[in-house]
Design an enzyme around this catalytic site. Structure first.
Site, mmCIF file in Angstrom:
data_model
loop_
_atom_site.group_PDB
_atom_site.id
_atom_site.type_symbol
_atom_site.label_atom_id
_atom_site.label_comp_id
_atom_site.label_asym_id
_atom_site.label_seq_id
_atom_site.Cartn_x
_atom_site.Cartn_y
_atom_site.Cartn_z
ATOM 1 N N HIS A 70 0.870 -1.193 0.000
ATOM 2 C CA HIS A 70 0.000 0.000 0.000
ATOM 3 C C HIS A 70 0.903 1.240 0.000
ATOM 4 O O HIS A 70 1.684 1.443 -0.925
ATOM 5 C CB HIS A 70 -0.922 -0.119 1.219
ATOM 6 C CG HIS A 70 -2.006 0.890 1.341
ATOM 7 N ND1 HIS A 70 -2.339 1.787 0.355
ATOM 8 C CD2 HIS A 70 -2.868 1.165 2.372
ATOM 9 C CE1 HIS A 70 -3.339 2.547 0.759
ATOM 10 N NE2 HIS A 70 -3.675 2.204 1.983
ATOM 11 N N HIS A 84 -2.708 -2.734 -9.520
ATOM 12 C CA HIS A 84 -3.656 -2.098 -8.613
ATOM 13 C C HIS A 84 -4.905 -2.960 -8.518
ATOM 14 O O HIS A 84 -5.289 -3.585 -9.504
ATOM 15 C CB HIS A 84 -4.037 -0.702 -9.127
ATOM 16 C CG HIS A 84 -4.595 0.170 -8.059
ATOM 17 N ND1 HIS A 84 -5.908 0.121 -7.687
ATOM 18 C CD2 HIS A 84 -3.992 1.082 -7.269
ATOM 19 C CE1 HIS A 84 -6.093 0.988 -6.706
ATOM 20 N NE2 HIS A 84 -4.957 1.581 -6.425
ATOM 21 N N ASP A 131 2.557 5.174 -7.085
ATOM 22 C CA ASP A 131 3.822 5.066 -6.361
ATOM 23 C C ASP A 131 5.025 4.858 -7.261
ATOM 24 O O ASP A 131 6.163 4.940 -6.801
ATOM 25 C CB ASP A 131 3.752 3.903 -5.349
ATOM 26 C CG ASP A 131 2.821 4.229 -4.214
ATOM 27 O OD1 ASP A 131 2.906 5.359 -3.714
ATOM 28 O OD2 ASP A 131 2.005 3.376 -3.842
HETATM 29 N N1 CMC Z 1 4.303 -7.432 -10.307
HETATM 30 C C1 CMC Z 1 4.121 -8.647 -10.852
HETATM 31 N N2 CMC Z 1 2.954 -9.303 -10.874
HETATM 32 C C2 CMC Z 1 1.911 -8.672 -10.304
HETATM 33 C C3 CMC Z 1 2.020 -7.394 -9.701
HETATM 34 C C4 CMC Z 1 3.284 -6.775 -9.706
HETATM 35 N N3 CMC Z 1 3.471 -5.578 -9.150
HETATM 36 N N4 CMC Z 1 0.820 -7.024 -9.214
HETATM 37 C C5 CMC Z 1 -0.013 -8.039 -9.489
HETATM 38 N N5 CMC Z 1 0.633 -9.028 -10.148
HETATM 39 C C6 CMC Z 1 0.074 -10.279 -10.682
HETATM 40 C C7 CMC Z 1 -0.279 -11.235 -9.547
HETATM 41 O O1 CMC Z 1 0.803 -12.090 -9.256
HETATM 42 C C8 CMC Z 1 -1.448 -11.968 -10.157
HETATM 43 O O2 CMC Z 1 -0.948 -12.893 -11.086
HETATM 44 P P1 CMC Z 1 -1.651 -14.352 -11.221
HETATM 45 O O3 CMC Z 1 -3.064 -14.079 -11.623
HETATM 46 O O4 CMC Z 1 -0.857 -15.072 -12.239
HETATM 47 O O5 CMC Z 1 -1.553 -14.980 -9.855
HETATM 48 C C9 CMC Z 1 -2.185 -10.906 -10.969
HETATM 49 O O6 CMC Z 1 -1.170 -9.962 -11.314
HETATM 50 C C10 CMC Z 1 -3.297 -10.218 -10.215
HETATM 51 O O7 CMC Z 1 -2.745 -9.597 -9.065
HETATM 52 P P2 CMC Z 1 -3.336 -9.682 -7.606
HETATM 53 O O8 CMC Z 1 -2.213 -9.919 -6.645
HETATM 54 O O9 CMC Z 1 -4.490 -10.638 -7.568
HETATM 55 O O10 CMC Z 1 -3.880 -8.208 -7.440
HETATM 56 P P3 CMC Z 1 -4.390 -7.540 -6.111
HETATM 57 O O11 CMC Z 1 -5.520 -6.671 -6.489
HETATM 58 O O12 CMC Z 1 -4.664 -8.553 -5.046
HETATM 59 O O13 CMC Z 1 -3.139 -6.678 -5.613
HETATM 60 C C11 CMC Z 1 -1.564 -4.914 -5.503
HETATM 61 C C12 CMC Z 1 -2.986 -5.339 -5.932
HETATM 62 C C13 CMC Z 1 -1.433 -3.403 -5.639
HETATM 63 C C14 CMC Z 1 -1.353 -5.295 -4.025
HETATM 64 C C15 CMC Z 1 -0.532 -5.647 -6.413
HETATM 65 O O14 CMC Z 1 -0.714 -5.249 -7.754
HETATM 66 C C16 CMC Z 1 0.903 -5.375 -5.981
HETATM 67 O O15 CMC Z 1 1.412 -6.087 -5.113
HETATM 68 N N6 CMC Z 1 1.574 -4.339 -6.559
HETATM 69 C C17 CMC Z 1 2.895 -3.932 -6.104
HETATM 70 C C18 CMC Z 1 2.787 -3.071 -4.831
HETATM 71 C C19 CMC Z 1 2.307 -1.661 -5.139
HETATM 72 O O16 CMC Z 1 2.792 -0.999 -6.053
HETATM 73 N N7 CMC Z 1 1.373 -1.163 -4.311
HETATM 74 C C20 CMC Z 1 0.852 0.218 -4.445
HETATM 75 C C21 CMC Z 1 -0.574 0.243 -4.879
HETATM 76 S S1 CMC Z 1 -1.119 1.870 -5.423
HETATM 77 C C22 CMC Z 1 -1.018 2.910 -4.031
HETATM 78 C C23 CMC Z 1 -2.026 2.562 -3.011
HETATM 79 O O17 CMC Z 1 -3.196 2.910 -3.148
HETATM 80 O O18 CMC Z 1 -1.635 1.970 -2.002
#
Ligand code: CMC
Length: 489
Positions: free
Chosen positions: A296, A335, A391
């Site tokens: 986050h 996201h 970010d």
């Molecule tokens: N790099 C590589 N793969 C990713 C990433 C990433 N940054 N984000 C998601 N994925 C993949 C994930 O592994 C999954 O793949 P699969 O379907 O094969 O298992 C797919 O994309 C869907 O992702 P998810 O984990 O189900 O998505 P989520 O909605 O649960 O998580 C998130 C959202 C923001 C936590 C995630 O995208 C992430 O960890 N991003 C990196 C951390 C980040 O930049 N966070 C800041 C968010 S924006 C500011 C805020 O509001 O906090």
């Protein structure tokens, strides 16, 4: 429970439980159905047949991570994640970033409309005049170690701040303190809002200065919100000190962009915590803790650590391959809601250009751009609709402005206090009052079992260490030896 509806209604959902053949018609309102309607479905209808699988307790709706569960009706922020749209109270973020300021936008988010000039004058004056903290706070900040993470300090500081305001504590003043909607109740609420927004920059600046070994600075008068913040962080006794206006404005735009983002993890935490009717300082401290994590608000710090570890554009392809193999994390991408570029990321990039004109480009920029380009072309990221979020670039601006790396999440948390308060206020005043947030679990643990005496147990799980493997630091060893010797005497 679902409201009774005429069976001919099309604005409803019909569900049939194939375990029992029972059908249910549930009203659809605002494109949603109440999860409680499913409590009427049970696999074991006969009373008295209890089991741990909970099949006789009504059908649960399972949603790990709240992927499709709405917990509020909200009028604050609208996001269309497929189209990359973000609006605060109906106003596009792009327009607010150009025409508004962080404090004006804060008023909009909290009270629902843009302020008139006299409302704005009162609002800005109240917030800015509530920036000062009690002199005793100095001791609190000095109690942290020199290397404490500033988010640990800020999180604690919000909870600490609440200890000064017994008049804002429902535990002391009555549970309806913030839920009545009476002029007196609204005035108490307003005052805590001024205090929390006004003091957020003060607490953050103190968290910064204590680690720099600097004395603290009283919030100055005659400065903008971000101007005052920069002053409190950087003033070292110079006469007529004024922060650079380009950096002050850039920070204001970044603050405005971070002010709210509907029900993200931290806003949800504030509401979850606030739903017990605890004081707003404790709820904001909880939100701060939630924001701190690298998925986050801690992502801006994680992006820079990632870029440093990549080192140069030449190493980007190998890094991308490692991400795809899930050996590395690509911070600043992806996201929960946006399935295209985060609209804030475009404004952040424009702001970065303004800042770099003053500070010079950050040496990590080239690696960041190479990473961005490589990810946007790669099938793995395209297929999953992963694009840069707010970010990805914000950390580069903060770094160019000279903020310490671990201070970046603080720069996210301070403006987000506004959004947290907007959601908290909305919940306190929502029709029907506040309902405590208490989710259900799906129990998958052991069935009822008999207690076994300690000597008769075989290790199944838990601690892997044996007593001979217990290790102690030199100091605890000496203490133990001293105690044992003392005991023998
Ligand atoms: N790099 C590589 N793969 C990713 C990433 C990433 N940054 N984000 C998601 N994925 C993949 C994930 O592994 C999954 O793949 P699969 O379907 O094969 O298992 C797919 O994309 C869907 O992702 P998810 O984990 O189900 O998505 P989520 O909605 O649960 O998580 C998130 C959202 C923001 C936590 C995630 O995208 C992430 O960890 N991003 C990196 C951390 C980040 O930049 N966070 C800041 C968010 S924006 C500011 C805020 O509001 O906090």
């Amino acid at each position: 429970m679902g409201r009774p509806i005429p069976s001919s209604s099309q604005n409803s959902l019909t569900v049939r439980d194939n375990r029992t053949g029972k059908s249910l018609e549930i009203a659809i309102e605002d494109n949603s159905i109440p999860a409680t309607a499913f409590k009427a479905l049970s696999a074991a209808p006969e009373k008295g047949e209890r089991d741990e699988n909970e099949t006789n307790k009504g059908l649960r709706v399972s949603d790990r991570g709240f992927l499709n569960t709405a917990v509020m009706r909200s009028q604050i922020t609208y996001i269309d994640g497929e189209a990359g749209v973000l609006r605060y109270r109906g106003y596009p973020i792009e327009e607010l970033a150009v025409h508004s300021s962080h404090l004006e936008t804060a008023y909009l988010l909290i009270y629902g409309s843009l302020p008139t000039s006299s409302q704005l004058e009162v609002w800005e004056s109240e917030v800015m005049h509530h920036g000062v903290v009690h002199a005793d706070a100095e001791q609190f900040f000095r109690s942290f170690r020199y290397d404490a993470h500033p988010m640990a300090i800020l999180t604690s500081a919000f909870a600490y701040l609440g200890s000064y305001y017994s008049e804002a504590n429902p535990s002391l003043q009555g549970q309806t303190l913030f839920t009545q909607g009476s002029p007196e109740s609204l005035a108490v609420m307003d005052k805590q809002i001024y205090r929390l927004i006004g003091k957020a920059t003060t607490l953050a600046a103190m968290a910064y200065r204590v680690r720099q070994g600097r004395s603290f600075v009283t919030p100055p008068t005659g400065f903008s919100y971000t101007g005052s913040f920069l002053y409190q962080m950087d003033h070292l006794g110079e006469e007529n000190y004024k922060p650079n206006p380009v950096l002050e404005k850039a920070l204001d735009v970044l603050f405005l962009l971070h002010a709210d983002h509907e029900l993200n993890a931290s806003a949800t935490t504030v509401l979850q915590t606030g739903s017990s009717l605890v004081d707003p300082y404790s709820a904001i401290a909880a939100g701060c803790a939630s924001l701190y994590g690298p998925l986050h608000g801690g992502a801006n710090e994680a992006v820079i650590r990632m870029l440093i570890s990549i080192g140069s554009p030449a190493n980007v392809p190998a890094f991308i391959e490692a991400v795809k193999k899930r050996e590395k994390v690509l911070s600043g991408f992806g996201h929960r809601v946006y399935k295209t570029s985060d609209p804030r990321s475009f404004i952040v990039r424009k702001t970065a250009d303004e800042v770099f004109k003053v500070t010079g480009k950050d040496e990590l920029l080239e690696t960041a751009m190479a990473l961005h380009e490589a990810a946007m072309k790669d099938e793995y990221f395209i297929k999953r609709k992963l694009a840069p979020n707010v970010d990805f670039c914000s950390g580069l601006i903060y770094r160019a402005m000279g903020f310490p790396l671990d201070f970046f999440p603080v720069l996210f948390a301070v403006p987000r206090v506004v959004g947290w308060l907007a959601h908290w206020r909305q919940m306190m005043l929502q029709p029907g009052g506040v309902k405590i947030w208490r989710p259900r679990q799906i129990y998958v643990g052991a069935s009822k079992r008999e207690y076994v005496a300690v000597g008769e147990r075989s290790p199944v799980e838990g601690l892997q260490k044996t007593p001979s493997q217990i290790s102690h630091s030199g100091i605890s060893k000496r203490t133990m030896i001293a105690t044992f010797k003392g005991a023998k005497l």
